[in-house]
Write a protein that holds these residues in place. Sequence first.
Motif, short mmCIF file in Angstrom:
data_model
loop_
_atom_site.label_atom_id
_atom_site.label_comp_id
_atom_site.label_asym_id
_atom_site.label_seq_id
_atom_site.Cartn_x
_atom_site.Cartn_y
_atom_site.Cartn_z
N LYS A 1 0.81 -1.22 0.00
CA LYS A 1 0.00 0.00 0.00
C LYS A 1 0.85 1.27 0.00
O LYS A 1 0.33 2.38 0.06
CB LYS A 1 -0.94 0.02 1.21
CG LYS A 1 -2.10 -0.96 1.12
CD LYS A 1 -3.02 -0.82 2.32
CE LYS A 1 -4.29 -1.66 2.14
NZ LYS A 1 -5.15 -1.11 1.08
N ARG B 1 -5.37 2.98 -9.23
CA ARG B 1 -4.89 2.72 -7.87
C ARG B 1 -5.23 3.87 -6.92
O ARG B 1 -5.43 3.64 -5.72
CB ARG B 1 -3.38 2.47 -7.88
CG ARG B 1 -2.80 2.21 -6.52
CD ARG B 1 -1.38 1.71 -6.57
NE ARG B 1 -0.85 1.46 -5.23
CZ ARG B 1 0.29 0.87 -4.98
NH1 ARG B 1 1.05 0.43 -5.98
NH2 ARG B 1 0.69 0.68 -3.72
N TYR B 2 -5.33 5.10 -7.47
CA TYR B 2 -5.49 6.26 -6.61
C TYR B 2 -6.82 6.99 -6.78
O TYR B 2 -7.22 7.76 -5.90
CB TYR B 2 -4.34 7.24 -6.85
CG TYR B 2 -3.00 6.63 -6.57
CD1 TYR B 2 -2.56 6.44 -5.28
CD2 TYR B 2 -2.17 6.19 -7.62
CE1 TYR B 2 -1.33 5.85 -5.00
CE2 TYR B 2 -0.94 5.61 -7.36
CZ TYR B 2 -0.53 5.44 -6.05
OH TYR B 2 0.68 4.85 -5.78
N HIS C 1 -1.23 4.37 -13.44
CA HIS C 1 -1.55 4.03 -12.05
C HIS C 1 -2.83 4.73 -11.58
O HIS C 1 -3.11 4.72 -10.37
CB HIS C 1 -0.39 4.42 -11.13
CG HIS C 1 0.89 3.74 -11.46
ND1 HIS C 1 2.10 4.39 -11.56
CD2 HIS C 1 1.15 2.43 -11.76
CE1 HIS C 1 3.04 3.54 -11.88
NE2 HIS C 1 2.49 2.34 -12.02
N GLU D 1 -3.92 4.63 0.40
CA GLU D 1 -2.62 4.53 -0.28
C GLU D 1 -1.69 5.59 0.26
O GLU D 1 -2.11 6.71 0.57
CB GLU D 1 -2.77 4.71 -1.79
CG GLU D 1 -3.55 3.61 -2.49
CD GLU D 1 -2.75 2.34 -2.67
OE1 GLU D 1 -1.51 2.39 -2.49
OE2 GLU D 1 -3.36 1.30 -3.01
#
Length: 485
Positions: free
Chosen positions: A212, A227-228, A224, A337
């Motif tokens: 993480k 992921r965020y 990415h 994250e």
Amino acid sequence: MDPKNKLEVYAMSGCCGASVSVEFSARMTKPSAGYLSKLPVAIIGGGPVGLAAAAHLVAKGESFILFEAAGQIAGNVASWSHVRVFSPWRYNIDKAAKQLLELSGWKAPKDDDLPTGGQLVDQYLAPLAELPVVKPYIHLNAKVTAVSRKGLSKIKTAGREKLPFVLHVLEKGERKVYEAKAVIDASGTWSTPNPAVSEGVWTDDELKMKNKITYGIPDVWGKHRDRYAGKNVLVVGSGHSAINVLLDLERLKEQEPQTNITWIIRKSDVSAVYGGQENDGLPERGALGIRLKNLVASGKVHVHSSFLIEGFQPSGDKMIVKGSRNGETFQIDSIDEIISNTGSRPDMSFLREVRTDLDSAVESVRALAPLIDPNIHSCGTVRPHGEKELRQPEPDFYIVGSKSYGRAPTFLMATGYEQVRSVVAALTGDWEAAEKVELELPETGVCSVGNFGKQSVQELNDMHASGCCNSTSTASAAASASCCG
């Protein structure tokens, strides 16, 4: 040049099929004869500075061998290919490399354009690595695991300078051994990031959360994104990498409003992160500070200053960040994250059998420490330096590039290019060129060097030891406070 010292002529094929002949200067004069003198110079690291060292060695007619740990040239740069640097092309291309490239028909990018990491590789570093006088001597997927003197441990002194270096290399899964008469370590620090915990120690709870936590500059807006997007994202750090990440997250939040941005810094005053802004000699670097200031003012990012991270705790599928602010216990809950930009540190593990002299605090080459120690000053401009300052107790061994700066964050590529020019001049016996170090770098606009750059190395070392820079800078009172304590 004495005809007796002329080397064979190298043929280089241009991009249009034309061939040009290049004549190079005499071979290394130190040592002058024997087995050792016939060995190549070993370069560790195939990034901008390592390849610049190769170019200078080629220009001197000297043989070399280069080891790059990644599967492609400039693997560290490729890992942040989406990031646009704040220095224009004119600061990012080494002079010797440019001359070699132009002889092949290569056309330089426009001086004032700002390249991304990917463009640095595609438009400059990869073409340089493909030149016929460079490519055969590059080893990819080749990680140097140890460096020593042949037949001697580090503790033995007598005669070690007369022995070749031995490099142990893990190359494409196979262990190999190479010999060299000199070693230039340009391996950088990017692949060895600092932990997020403020004490600088890798703790078990941080290691358990590594799935993480991202160290570096993820492509938040690109590959990415998922992921965020829509997540609670915590950014740690106050350097340019952290600023880039925060500004990318701002763009993502415009598209994905549920994205929450939290920012942790150790500094007590967030304005100290904004840098020189309009006064920066590199406009894009100054613009980063301006944009960050506007982002903080907009309220789109939750800032926690004076925050020291002590540990991490899982909470379902989220994390709790534990720490303290101004001496009081504090924690941040429900983090999805973490992006950690707390800098990097030099990997010295493979140099255990080489005699080195590093500063105990900054972990830089010792002579550079008083120039770059962030405890003393925040200046991004460093007095020009070369072989003399970079010289190590181990003869013919040098640490250059960002690794020579240790943990200090102010390195510029142009500095590395001047370093290797001077080092290669010394290795090839051109001491006049080695000692004539000239480099002009753009001011950061913060803690201007003033008379600091004119002080002697001894005076700077005294300041470094005392923790006070005594600068006569004409910078603002706030900048002076940052500079002197």
